[in-house]
Scaffold this active site. Structure first.
Site: not given
Ligand code: G1P
Ligand code: ZN
Length: 544
Positions: A114-115, A278, A280, A282-283, A377
Protein backbone atom coordinates in the site's frame (compact mmCIF):
# COMPACT_ATOMS: atom_id res chain seq x y z
CA UNK A 1 3.26 -32.67 -15.90
CA UNK A 2 6.92 -33.37 -16.02
CA UNK A 3 8.29 -30.00 -15.08
CA UNK A 4 6.45 -29.60 -11.77
CA UNK A 5 8.92 -29.50 -8.92
CA UNK A 6 7.79 -30.34 -5.40
CA UNK A 7 10.16 -28.53 -3.09
CA UNK A 8 10.33 -29.51 0.59
CA UNK A 9 10.11 -26.58 2.98
CA UNK A 10 9.63 -25.82 6.66
CA UNK A 11 7.30 -23.24 8.27
CA UNK A 12 8.60 -19.68 8.58
CA UNK A 13 7.68 -17.90 11.78
CA UNK A 14 5.57 -14.74 11.63
CA UNK A 15 3.63 -15.11 8.37
CA UNK A 16 0.48 -13.79 9.98
CA UNK A 17 -1.36 -11.30 7.77
CA UNK A 18 -2.21 -7.97 9.45
CA UNK A 19 -4.86 -5.33 8.78
CA UNK A 20 -4.31 -5.72 5.05
CA UNK A 21 -2.37 -8.82 4.04
CA UNK A 22 1.18 -9.84 4.88
CA UNK A 23 3.68 -6.98 4.96
CA UNK A 24 7.37 -7.41 5.61
CA UNK A 25 10.69 -5.94 4.65
CA UNK A 26 11.37 -6.58 0.95
CA UNK A 27 14.58 -8.45 1.79
CA UNK A 28 12.61 -10.89 3.91
CA UNK A 29 10.08 -11.51 1.14
CA UNK A 30 12.92 -12.00 -1.35
CA UNK A 31 14.71 -14.63 0.72
CA UNK A 32 13.50 -18.02 -0.55
CA UNK A 33 11.32 -19.74 0.41
CA UNK A 34 9.51 -16.83 2.12
CA UNK A 35 7.28 -15.93 -0.82
CA UNK A 36 6.90 -19.60 -1.86
CA UNK A 37 5.69 -20.63 1.57
CA UNK A 38 3.12 -17.87 1.84
CA UNK A 39 1.88 -18.41 -1.71
CA UNK A 40 1.47 -22.16 -1.20
CA UNK A 41 -0.26 -21.46 2.13
CA UNK A 42 -2.84 -19.34 0.29
CA UNK A 43 -3.35 -22.03 -2.34
CA UNK A 44 -3.79 -24.69 0.35
CA UNK A 45 -6.08 -22.53 2.47
CA UNK A 46 -8.51 -21.98 -0.41
CA UNK A 47 -8.71 -25.72 -1.04
CA UNK A 48 -6.33 -25.91 -3.99
CA UNK A 49 -6.46 -24.25 -7.41
CA UNK A 50 -7.55 -27.04 -9.74
CA UNK A 51 -9.82 -25.63 -12.42
CA UNK A 52 -9.94 -22.15 -10.88
CA UNK A 53 -9.31 -18.63 -12.21
CA UNK A 54 -7.20 -16.07 -10.36
CA UNK A 55 -6.28 -12.43 -10.95
CA UNK A 56 -2.72 -11.26 -10.29
CA UNK A 57 -1.16 -7.80 -10.19
CA UNK A 58 0.58 -5.32 -7.96
CA UNK A 59 1.53 -1.73 -7.35
CA UNK A 60 4.85 -1.92 -9.20
CA UNK A 61 7.10 -1.70 -6.18
CA UNK A 62 10.54 -3.29 -6.14
CA UNK A 63 10.27 -7.13 -6.48
CA UNK A 64 6.69 -6.88 -7.88
CA UNK A 65 7.78 -8.26 -11.27
CA UNK A 66 9.87 -11.12 -9.88
CA UNK A 67 7.28 -12.08 -7.28
CA UNK A 68 4.63 -12.22 -10.02
CA UNK A 69 6.77 -14.71 -11.99
CA UNK A 70 7.21 -16.95 -8.96
CA UNK A 71 3.49 -16.88 -8.16
CA UNK A 72 2.63 -17.58 -11.80
CA UNK A 73 4.89 -20.63 -11.89
CA UNK A 74 3.50 -21.89 -8.60
CA UNK A 75 -0.08 -21.34 -9.76
CA UNK A 76 0.60 -23.38 -12.90
CA UNK A 77 2.15 -26.18 -10.84
CA UNK A 78 -0.90 -26.11 -8.56
CA UNK A 79 -3.13 -26.71 -11.62
CA UNK A 80 -4.77 -23.30 -11.86
CA UNK A 81 -6.88 -23.17 -15.04
CA UNK A 82 -6.52 -19.47 -15.79
CA UNK A 83 -4.47 -16.56 -14.54
CA UNK A 84 -5.47 -13.01 -15.50
CA UNK A 85 -2.48 -10.71 -15.08
CA UNK A 86 -2.21 -6.95 -15.45
CA UNK A 87 0.27 -5.88 -18.12
CA UNK A 88 3.78 -5.85 -16.65
CA UNK A 89 2.13 -7.38 -13.56
CA UNK A 90 0.63 -4.00 -12.63
CA UNK A 91 -2.87 -3.56 -11.24
CA UNK A 92 -4.19 -1.02 -8.80
CA UNK A 93 -5.97 -2.63 -5.86
CA UNK A 94 -9.44 -1.38 -6.92
CA UNK A 95 -8.80 -2.44 -10.53
CA UNK A 96 -7.84 -5.92 -9.29
CA UNK A 97 -11.02 -6.05 -7.22
CA UNK A 98 -13.04 -5.04 -10.27
CA UNK A 99 -11.41 -7.68 -12.47
CA UNK A 100 -12.11 -10.45 -9.98
CA UNK A 101 -15.76 -9.46 -10.05
CA UNK A 102 -16.11 -8.80 -13.79
CA UNK A 103 -14.37 -12.00 -14.79
CA UNK A 104 -16.04 -14.05 -12.07
CA UNK A 105 -12.62 -15.19 -10.89
CA UNK A 106 -12.28 -17.31 -7.77
CA UNK A 107 -9.95 -14.77 -6.20
CA UNK A 108 -6.83 -12.75 -6.72
CA UNK A 109 -3.40 -12.00 -5.39
CA UNK A 110 -2.37 -8.37 -4.98
CA UNK A 111 1.28 -7.53 -4.51
CA UNK A 112 1.44 -4.36 -2.48
CA UNK A 113 2.39 -2.83 0.82
CA UNK A 114 0.00 0.00 0.00
CA UNK A 115 1.38 3.36 1.14
CA UNK A 116 4.53 1.96 2.74
CA UNK A 117 7.75 2.94 0.93
CA UNK A 118 9.14 0.48 -1.62
CA UNK A 119 12.64 -0.63 -2.56
CA UNK A 120 15.20 -3.25 -1.53
CA UNK A 121 15.42 -1.80 1.99
CA UNK A 122 11.76 -0.91 2.32
CA UNK A 123 8.51 -2.87 2.39
CA UNK A 124 6.79 -5.51 0.30
CA UNK A 125 3.39 -7.06 0.77
CA UNK A 126 0.95 -9.58 -0.52
CA UNK A 127 -2.71 -10.16 0.04
CA UNK A 128 -5.39 -12.53 -1.09
CA UNK A 129 -8.79 -11.31 -2.25
CA UNK A 130 -11.82 -13.52 -2.53
CA UNK A 131 -14.38 -14.09 -5.27
CA UNK A 132 -16.40 -11.02 -4.23
CA UNK A 133 -13.28 -8.97 -5.04
CA UNK A 134 -12.68 -8.06 -1.41
CA UNK A 135 -9.87 -8.81 1.02
CA UNK A 136 -9.91 -12.25 2.58
CA UNK A 137 -12.16 -12.38 5.61
CA UNK A 138 -10.82 -13.00 9.11
CA UNK A 139 -11.62 -16.73 8.81
CA UNK A 140 -9.79 -17.20 5.53
CA UNK A 141 -6.88 -15.09 6.77
CA UNK A 142 -6.64 -17.33 9.82
CA UNK A 143 -6.69 -20.45 7.60
CA UNK A 144 -3.85 -19.02 5.52
CA UNK A 145 -1.86 -18.33 8.67
CA UNK A 146 -2.52 -21.86 9.98
CA UNK A 147 -1.24 -23.27 6.68
CA UNK A 148 1.99 -21.29 7.05
CA UNK A 149 2.61 -22.99 10.40
CA UNK A 150 2.39 -26.53 9.05
CA UNK A 151 3.62 -26.24 5.46
CA UNK A 152 6.13 -28.90 4.38
CA UNK A 153 6.35 -28.49 0.58
CA UNK A 154 5.44 -26.22 -2.30
CA UNK A 155 4.91 -26.84 -6.01
CA UNK A 156 6.52 -24.79 -8.73
CA UNK A 157 7.04 -25.06 -12.49
CA UNK A 158 10.66 -25.25 -13.52
CA UNK A 159 10.63 -22.90 -16.50
CA UNK A 160 11.91 -19.54 -17.77
CA UNK A 161 10.01 -16.32 -16.99
CA UNK A 162 6.86 -15.59 -18.98
CA UNK A 163 6.65 -12.37 -21.01
CA UNK A 164 4.02 -10.24 -19.25
CA UNK A 165 4.69 -7.10 -21.26
CA UNK A 166 2.29 -7.85 -24.12
CA UNK A 167 -1.49 -7.99 -23.92
CA UNK A 168 -2.80 -11.37 -25.05
CA UNK A 169 -3.20 -15.02 -24.16
CA UNK A 170 -0.56 -17.71 -23.80
CA UNK A 171 -0.34 -21.24 -22.38
CA UNK A 172 1.87 -22.19 -19.47
CA UNK A 173 1.49 -25.95 -19.20
CA UNK A 174 -2.22 -26.54 -18.63
CA UNK A 175 -2.75 -22.96 -17.44
CA UNK A 176 -3.90 -20.11 -19.64
CA UNK A 177 -2.23 -16.78 -18.87
CA UNK A 178 -4.15 -13.76 -20.09
CA UNK A 179 -2.25 -10.49 -19.93
CA UNK A 180 -4.72 -7.63 -19.95
CA UNK A 181 -4.49 -3.86 -20.28
CA UNK A 182 -4.53 -2.78 -16.62
CA UNK A 183 -6.69 0.30 -17.20
CA UNK A 184 -9.43 -0.56 -19.72
CA UNK A 185 -11.90 -2.52 -17.56
CA UNK A 186 -11.54 -0.10 -14.67
CA UNK A 187 -12.14 2.90 -16.92
CA UNK A 188 -15.27 1.24 -18.32
CA UNK A 189 -16.57 0.74 -14.78
CA UNK A 190 -16.02 4.41 -13.89
CA UNK A 191 -18.05 5.43 -16.94
CA UNK A 192 -21.03 3.50 -15.63
CA UNK A 193 -20.93 5.45 -12.34
CA UNK A 194 -20.14 9.04 -13.24
CA UNK A 195 -21.33 11.72 -15.63
CA UNK A 196 -18.20 11.97 -17.75
CA UNK A 197 -19.91 14.55 -19.96
CA UNK A 198 -20.51 16.90 -17.02
CA UNK A 199 -16.95 16.50 -15.74
CA UNK A 200 -15.62 17.09 -19.27
CA UNK A 201 -17.61 20.33 -19.46
CA UNK A 202 -16.36 21.42 -16.04
CA UNK A 203 -12.74 20.92 -17.11
CA UNK A 204 -13.38 22.56 -20.47
CA UNK A 205 -14.74 25.61 -18.62
CA UNK A 206 -11.30 26.12 -17.10
CA UNK A 207 -11.76 24.31 -13.79
CA UNK A 208 -8.20 23.27 -12.97
CA UNK A 209 -7.02 20.09 -11.28
CA UNK A 210 -3.71 18.72 -10.03
CA UNK A 211 -3.54 15.02 -9.22
CA UNK A 212 -0.48 13.48 -7.57
CA UNK A 213 0.01 9.80 -8.44
CA UNK A 214 3.07 9.79 -6.16
CA UNK A 215 5.16 7.71 -8.64
CA UNK A 216 2.88 4.79 -7.94
CA UNK A 217 0.41 2.57 -9.74
CA UNK A 218 -2.40 5.08 -10.41
CA UNK A 219 -0.36 7.20 -12.84
CA UNK A 220 -1.51 5.30 -15.97
CA UNK A 221 -5.12 5.15 -14.72
CA UNK A 222 -5.28 8.85 -13.89
CA UNK A 223 -3.68 9.87 -17.18
CA UNK A 224 -6.01 7.70 -19.27
CA UNK A 225 -9.16 8.81 -17.47
CA UNK A 226 -8.53 12.42 -16.44
CA UNK A 227 -6.22 13.69 -19.17
CA UNK A 228 -7.09 11.63 -22.24
CA UNK A 229 -10.77 10.82 -21.66
CA UNK A 230 -11.97 13.81 -19.62
CA UNK A 231 -9.69 16.34 -21.28
CA UNK A 232 -7.75 17.75 -18.32
CA UNK A 233 -4.66 19.51 -19.69
CA UNK A 234 -1.55 17.38 -20.08
CA UNK A 235 0.50 17.58 -16.91
CA UNK A 236 -2.56 17.70 -14.64
CA UNK A 237 -1.40 14.33 -13.30
CA UNK A 238 1.93 14.64 -11.51
CA UNK A 239 4.44 11.83 -10.87
CA UNK A 240 2.49 9.63 -13.26
CA UNK A 241 5.15 7.00 -14.03
CA UNK A 242 5.16 4.11 -11.53
CA UNK A 243 8.65 3.62 -10.07
CA UNK A 244 9.90 0.62 -8.03
CA UNK A 245 10.91 2.90 -5.16
CA UNK A 246 8.13 5.50 -5.67
CA UNK A 247 10.83 8.08 -6.28
CA UNK A 248 12.18 7.48 -2.77
CA UNK A 249 9.00 8.82 -1.16
CA UNK A 250 6.21 7.49 1.00
CA UNK A 251 3.31 7.02 -1.42
CA UNK A 252 0.82 7.99 1.28
CA UNK A 253 -1.69 10.68 0.35
CA UNK A 254 -1.73 12.83 3.47
CA UNK A 255 -0.53 16.36 4.21
CA UNK A 256 2.80 15.06 5.51
CA UNK A 257 3.83 12.76 2.68
CA UNK A 258 2.11 14.60 -0.15
CA UNK A 259 3.73 17.85 0.91
CA UNK A 260 4.50 19.04 -2.62
CA UNK A 261 0.84 18.85 -3.54
CA UNK A 262 -0.11 20.66 -0.32
CA UNK A 263 2.26 23.47 -1.28
CA UNK A 264 0.69 23.71 -4.73
CA UNK A 265 -2.84 23.75 -3.33
CA UNK A 266 -2.12 26.40 -0.71
CA UNK A 267 -0.24 28.74 -3.08
CA UNK A 268 -1.81 31.91 -4.46
CA UNK A 269 -2.32 30.47 -7.94
CA UNK A 270 -3.58 27.09 -6.73
CA UNK A 271 -5.75 24.92 -8.98
CA UNK A 272 -9.43 24.52 -8.10
CA UNK A 273 -9.10 20.89 -7.09
CA UNK A 274 -6.25 18.67 -5.99
CA UNK A 275 -5.94 15.04 -4.98
CA UNK A 276 -3.36 12.36 -4.35
CA UNK A 277 -3.48 8.58 -4.30
CA UNK A 278 -1.33 5.98 -2.59
CA UNK A 279 1.00 3.21 -3.75
CA UNK A 280 -1.70 0.77 -4.84
CA UNK A 281 -4.40 3.32 -5.63
CA UNK A 282 -6.95 2.61 -2.95
CA UNK A 283 -6.34 5.68 -0.78
CA UNK A 284 -7.07 9.30 -1.62
CA UNK A 285 -6.59 12.79 -0.28
CA UNK A 286 -8.96 15.53 -1.42
CA UNK A 287 -8.02 19.21 -1.57
CA UNK A 288 -9.52 22.40 -2.86
CA UNK A 289 -7.80 25.71 -3.40
CA UNK A 290 -6.48 26.51 0.08
CA UNK A 291 -8.63 23.72 1.53
CA UNK A 292 -7.78 20.32 2.99
CA UNK A 293 -10.69 17.90 3.35
CA UNK A 294 -10.18 15.30 6.07
CA UNK A 295 -11.02 11.77 4.92
CA UNK A 296 -13.78 11.56 7.54
CA UNK A 297 -15.35 14.76 6.22
CA UNK A 298 -14.90 13.56 2.65
CA UNK A 299 -16.92 10.44 3.43
CA UNK A 300 -19.67 12.59 4.95
CA UNK A 301 -19.76 15.00 1.99
CA UNK A 302 -19.80 12.15 -0.51
CA UNK A 303 -22.64 10.48 1.39
CA UNK A 304 -24.64 13.72 1.38
CA UNK A 305 -24.09 14.34 -2.36
CA UNK A 306 -23.63 10.92 -3.99
CA UNK A 307 -27.12 11.03 -5.49
CA UNK A 308 -25.83 13.72 -7.87
CA UNK A 309 -23.79 11.07 -9.72
CA UNK A 310 -25.69 8.73 -12.10
CA UNK A 311 -24.42 5.54 -10.41
CA UNK A 312 -25.95 6.58 -7.07
CA UNK A 313 -29.01 8.51 -8.20
CA UNK A 314 -31.32 6.08 -6.45
CA UNK A 315 -29.73 6.98 -3.11
CA UNK A 316 -27.70 4.96 -0.65
CA UNK A 317 -28.67 1.82 1.23
CA UNK A 318 -26.44 2.77 4.15
CA UNK A 319 -23.08 4.22 5.09
CA UNK A 320 -20.33 2.33 6.89
CA UNK A 321 -17.22 3.71 8.55
CA UNK A 322 -14.43 2.17 10.54
CA UNK A 323 -14.74 2.77 14.27
CA UNK A 324 -11.91 5.34 14.56
CA UNK A 325 -13.30 7.37 11.63
CA UNK A 326 -15.10 10.52 12.79
CA UNK A 327 -18.83 10.33 13.19
CA UNK A 328 -19.51 13.04 10.60
CA UNK A 329 -20.96 10.46 8.21
CA UNK A 330 -23.36 9.21 10.90
CA UNK A 331 -24.98 12.65 11.00
CA UNK A 332 -25.57 12.52 7.25
CA UNK A 333 -26.99 9.00 7.49
CA UNK A 334 -29.35 10.13 10.21
CA UNK A 335 -30.64 12.98 8.08
CA UNK A 336 -31.01 10.73 5.05
CA UNK A 337 -32.81 8.16 7.17
CA UNK A 338 -30.39 5.38 6.26
CA UNK A 339 -28.32 2.99 8.39
CA UNK A 340 -24.86 3.93 9.66
CA UNK A 341 -22.49 1.06 10.46
CA UNK A 342 -19.38 1.13 12.64
CA UNK A 343 -16.83 -1.58 11.84
CA UNK A 344 -13.29 -2.38 12.98
CA UNK A 345 -10.32 -0.87 11.13
CA UNK A 346 -9.59 -2.53 7.78
CA UNK A 347 -11.56 -2.70 4.55
CA UNK A 348 -12.27 -6.41 4.93
CA UNK A 349 -14.97 -5.64 7.49
CA UNK A 350 -17.04 -3.75 4.90
CA UNK A 351 -17.25 -6.77 2.58
CA UNK A 352 -20.25 -8.44 4.17
CA UNK A 353 -22.21 -5.18 4.44
CA UNK A 354 -21.58 -4.42 0.77
CA UNK A 355 -22.39 -7.96 -0.36
CA UNK A 356 -25.61 -7.93 1.64
CA UNK A 357 -26.64 -4.58 0.16
CA UNK A 358 -26.72 -2.97 3.60
CA UNK A 359 -24.15 -0.28 2.80
CA UNK A 360 -23.41 1.59 -0.42
CA UNK A 361 -20.60 3.93 0.70
CA UNK A 362 -17.79 3.07 3.08
CA UNK A 363 -14.87 5.00 4.45
CA UNK A 364 -11.96 5.09 6.82
CA UNK A 365 -10.19 8.03 8.40
CA UNK A 366 -6.97 6.72 6.86
CA UNK A 367 -7.82 8.23 3.47
CA UNK A 368 -9.98 5.36 2.26
CA UNK A 369 -13.35 5.82 0.61
CA UNK A 370 -15.23 3.50 -1.67
CA UNK A 371 -18.56 2.01 -2.59
CA UNK A 372 -20.25 -1.18 -3.66
CA UNK A 373 -18.80 -0.86 -7.20
CA UNK A 374 -15.82 -2.94 -6.03
CA UNK A 375 -14.84 -4.50 -2.71
CA UNK A 376 -11.84 -2.29 -2.00
CA UNK A 377 -11.48 1.37 -1.26
CA UNK A 378 -10.81 3.31 -4.41
CA UNK A 379 -8.78 6.51 -4.74
CA UNK A 380 -9.63 7.46 -8.31
CA UNK A 381 -13.30 6.67 -7.72
CA UNK A 382 -13.34 9.19 -4.85
CA UNK A 383 -11.71 11.82 -7.07
CA UNK A 384 -14.25 11.23 -9.85
CA UNK A 385 -17.20 11.36 -7.45
CA UNK A 386 -15.91 14.66 -6.07
CA UNK A 387 -15.48 16.02 -9.59
CA UNK A 388 -18.98 14.86 -10.53
CA UNK A 389 -20.40 16.63 -7.46
CA UNK A 390 -18.40 19.79 -8.18
CA UNK A 391 -19.59 19.72 -11.79
CA UNK A 392 -23.23 19.59 -10.68
CA UNK A 393 -23.10 21.96 -7.73
CA UNK A 394 -20.82 24.52 -9.36
CA UNK A 395 -19.28 25.54 -6.04
CA UNK A 396 -15.71 25.49 -4.80
CA UNK A 397 -14.47 22.77 -2.46
CA UNK A 398 -14.25 25.38 0.33
CA UNK A 399 -17.87 26.43 -0.25
CA UNK A 400 -19.04 22.83 -0.22
CA UNK A 401 -17.26 22.21 3.09
CA UNK A 402 -18.62 25.39 4.69
CA UNK A 403 -22.13 24.49 3.56
CA UNK A 404 -21.78 20.96 4.90
CA UNK A 405 -20.63 22.12 8.35
CA UNK A 406 -23.35 24.76 8.50
CA UNK A 407 -25.91 22.04 7.87
CA UNK A 408 -24.53 19.16 9.93
CA UNK A 409 -22.07 20.75 12.37
CA UNK A 410 -18.37 19.95 12.26
CA UNK A 411 -16.62 16.92 13.73
CA UNK A 412 -13.14 18.30 14.38
CA UNK A 413 -10.81 15.38 13.92
CA UNK A 414 -7.14 14.44 13.99
CA UNK A 415 -5.06 11.29 14.25
CA UNK A 416 -1.75 11.34 16.11
CA UNK A 417 0.70 8.55 15.27
CA UNK A 418 3.65 7.45 17.36
CA UNK A 419 5.67 5.33 14.97
CA UNK A 420 8.22 2.60 15.64
CA UNK A 421 7.77 2.66 19.41
CA UNK A 422 8.71 -0.21 21.72
CA UNK A 423 6.20 -2.99 21.09
CA UNK A 424 6.17 -4.40 24.61
CA UNK A 425 5.62 -1.00 26.21
CA UNK A 426 2.91 -0.12 23.69
CA UNK A 427 1.04 -3.35 24.36
CA UNK A 428 1.45 -2.78 28.08
CA UNK A 429 -0.11 0.65 27.70
CA UNK A 430 -3.17 -0.71 25.91
CA UNK A 431 -3.51 -3.55 28.42
CA UNK A 432 -3.20 -1.27 31.45
CA UNK A 433 -5.76 1.09 29.99
CA UNK A 434 -8.13 -1.79 29.14
CA UNK A 435 -8.10 -2.87 32.77
CA UNK A 436 -9.02 0.63 33.96
CA UNK A 437 -11.87 1.22 31.51
CA UNK A 438 -14.63 0.23 33.90
CA UNK A 439 -13.54 2.88 36.42
CA UNK A 440 -13.43 5.76 33.95
CA UNK A 441 -17.08 6.76 33.42
CA UNK A 442 -18.00 9.81 35.51
CA UNK A 443 -14.41 11.08 35.70
CA UNK A 444 -13.85 14.71 34.69
CA UNK A 445 -10.68 15.56 32.77
CA UNK A 446 -9.89 18.91 31.15
CA UNK A 447 -13.50 19.93 31.71
CA UNK A 448 -14.73 16.86 29.83
CA UNK A 449 -16.78 14.20 31.58
CA UNK A 450 -16.25 10.59 30.52
CA UNK A 451 -19.56 8.99 29.65
CA UNK A 452 -18.40 5.58 28.55
CA UNK A 453 -15.21 3.64 27.85
CA UNK A 454 -14.73 0.25 26.24
CA UNK A 455 -12.58 -1.95 24.07
CA UNK A 456 -14.47 -2.08 20.78
CA UNK A 457 -15.89 -5.45 19.86
CA UNK A 458 -17.65 -5.90 16.53
CA UNK A 459 -20.47 -8.30 15.83
CA UNK A 460 -20.91 -8.61 12.09
CA UNK A 461 -24.64 -8.13 11.39
CA UNK A 462 -24.43 -10.43 8.37
CA UNK A 463 -22.50 -13.51 9.50
CA UNK A 464 -22.62 -12.80 13.25
CA UNK A 465 -18.86 -13.29 13.61
CA UNK A 466 -17.36 -11.41 16.54
CA UNK A 467 -14.07 -9.48 16.39
CA UNK A 468 -13.04 -8.34 19.86
CA UNK A 469 -10.22 -5.98 21.00
CA UNK A 470 -10.47 -3.57 18.08
CA UNK A 471 -9.36 -0.46 19.94
CA UNK A 472 -10.08 1.52 23.08
CA UNK A 473 -12.88 4.07 22.93
CA UNK A 474 -13.30 6.82 25.46
CA UNK A 475 -16.52 8.72 24.94
CA UNK A 476 -17.28 12.06 26.58
CA UNK A 477 -20.62 13.56 27.45
CA UNK A 478 -20.24 16.43 24.97
CA UNK A 479 -19.76 14.00 22.06
CA UNK A 480 -15.97 14.21 22.06
CA UNK A 481 -14.10 10.95 21.67
CA UNK A 482 -10.62 9.46 22.04
CA UNK A 483 -9.71 6.17 20.38
CA UNK A 484 -6.42 4.35 20.90
CA UNK A 485 -5.19 1.31 18.99
CA UNK A 486 -2.02 -0.26 17.71
CA UNK A 487 -1.45 -0.39 13.98
CA UNK A 488 -1.70 -3.74 12.24
CA UNK A 489 0.23 -2.73 9.12
CA UNK A 490 3.62 -1.62 10.42
CA UNK A 491 6.76 -3.64 9.85
CA UNK A 492 9.03 -2.23 12.58
CA UNK A 493 8.16 -2.06 16.30
CA UNK A 494 4.70 -0.78 17.13
CA UNK A 495 2.76 2.23 15.89
CA UNK A 496 0.33 3.77 18.36
CA UNK A 497 -2.59 5.60 16.79
CA UNK A 498 -4.52 8.10 18.86
CA UNK A 499 -7.71 9.34 17.21
CA UNK A 500 -9.22 12.57 18.51
CA UNK A 501 -12.65 14.00 17.81
CA UNK A 502 -14.81 16.89 19.00
CA UNK A 503 -18.18 17.98 17.70
CA UNK A 504 -19.03 21.64 17.19
CA UNK A 505 -22.23 23.17 15.87
CA UNK A 506 -21.85 26.79 16.95
CA UNK A 507 -21.89 28.68 13.64
CA UNK A 508 -19.20 31.05 14.96
CA UNK A 509 -16.78 28.23 15.72
CA UNK A 510 -16.74 26.16 12.55
CA UNK A 511 -13.47 27.50 11.18
CA UNK A 512 -10.88 26.74 13.81
CA UNK A 513 -7.54 25.05 13.42
CA UNK A 514 -8.38 21.39 14.24
CA UNK A 515 -5.39 20.99 16.59
CA UNK A 516 -6.56 24.02 18.58
CA UNK A 517 -10.19 22.97 18.56
CA UNK A 518 -9.09 19.57 19.82
CA UNK A 519 -6.63 20.85 22.45
CA UNK A 520 -8.62 19.76 25.53
CA UNK A 521 -9.23 16.33 24.03
CA UNK A 522 -5.52 15.98 23.22
CA UNK A 523 -4.58 16.89 26.80
CA UNK A 524 -7.18 14.48 28.14
CA UNK A 525 -5.73 11.65 26.05
CA UNK A 526 -2.31 12.19 27.63
CA UNK A 527 -3.73 12.28 31.13
CA UNK A 528 -5.80 9.14 30.65
CA UNK A 529 -3.30 6.99 28.74
CA UNK A 530 0.12 8.39 29.79
CA UNK A 531 1.28 8.25 26.21
CA UNK A 532 4.56 10.10 26.82
CA UNK A 533 5.51 7.73 29.59
CA UNK A 534 4.85 4.55 27.57
CA UNK A 535 6.21 5.71 24.22
CA UNK A 536 9.12 7.79 25.49
CA UNK A 537 8.01 10.49 23.03
CA UNK A 538 6.99 14.04 23.81
CA UNK A 539 5.03 14.48 20.58
CA UNK A 540 3.55 12.33 17.82
CA UNK A 541 5.59 11.64 14.65
CA UNK A 542 2.69 12.33 12.34
CA UNK A 543 -0.51 14.31 12.79
CA UNK A 544 -3.10 13.86 10.08
C1 G1P B 1 -4.08 1.27 8.34
C2 G1P B 1 -5.29 2.15 8.47
C3 G1P B 1 -6.54 1.39 8.11
C4 G1P B 1 -6.39 0.78 6.72
C5 G1P B 1 -5.12 -0.02 6.61
C6 G1P B 1 -4.86 -0.51 5.20
O1 G1P B 1 -4.19 0.19 9.23
O2 G1P B 1 -5.40 2.68 9.77
O3 G1P B 1 -7.64 2.24 8.19
O4 G1P B 1 -7.47 -0.05 6.42
O5 G1P B 1 -4.01 0.78 7.02
O6 G1P B 1 -4.76 0.54 4.29
P1 G1P B 1 -3.44 0.16 10.65
O7 G1P B 1 -1.98 0.42 10.38
O8 G1P B 1 -4.03 1.28 11.45
O9 G1P B 1 -3.73 -1.19 11.22
ZN1 ZN C 1 -3.33 1.33 -0.32
Amino acid sequence: MTNVKTVPTTPIHGQRPGTSGLRKKTAEFMRPPYLNNFTQAIFNAVGGLTGKTLVLGGDGRFFNDKAAQIILKMAAANRLAKLIVGQNSLLSTPAASNLIRQRKADGGIILSASHNPGGPDEDFGMKYNMSNGGPATENVTECIFQETTSINAFQIFDMPDVDLSKVGKQQVGEMEVEVIDSVVDYQALMKTLFDFEAIRDLLADGFTITIDAMHAVTGPYAKAILEIDLGAPKGSVLNAVPLPDFGGGHPDPNPVWAKDLMTIMFAGDAPDFGAAMDGDGDRNMILGRGTYVTPSDSLAVLAANAHLAPGYKRGLAGVARSMPTSRAADRVAEKLGIDAFETPTGWKFFGNLLDAGKATLCGEESAGTGSDHVREKDGLWAILLWLNILAVRKKSVAQIMAGHWAEFGRNYYSRHDYEGVDEIRAKEMILTLSRRLRDLPGTEIEGLIIEDADNFSYSDPVDQSVSPNQGIRILFEDGSRIVLRLSGTGTVGATLRVYLERYENNAELLNQDPQLALAPVIRAAEQIAHIQNYTGRTAPDVKT
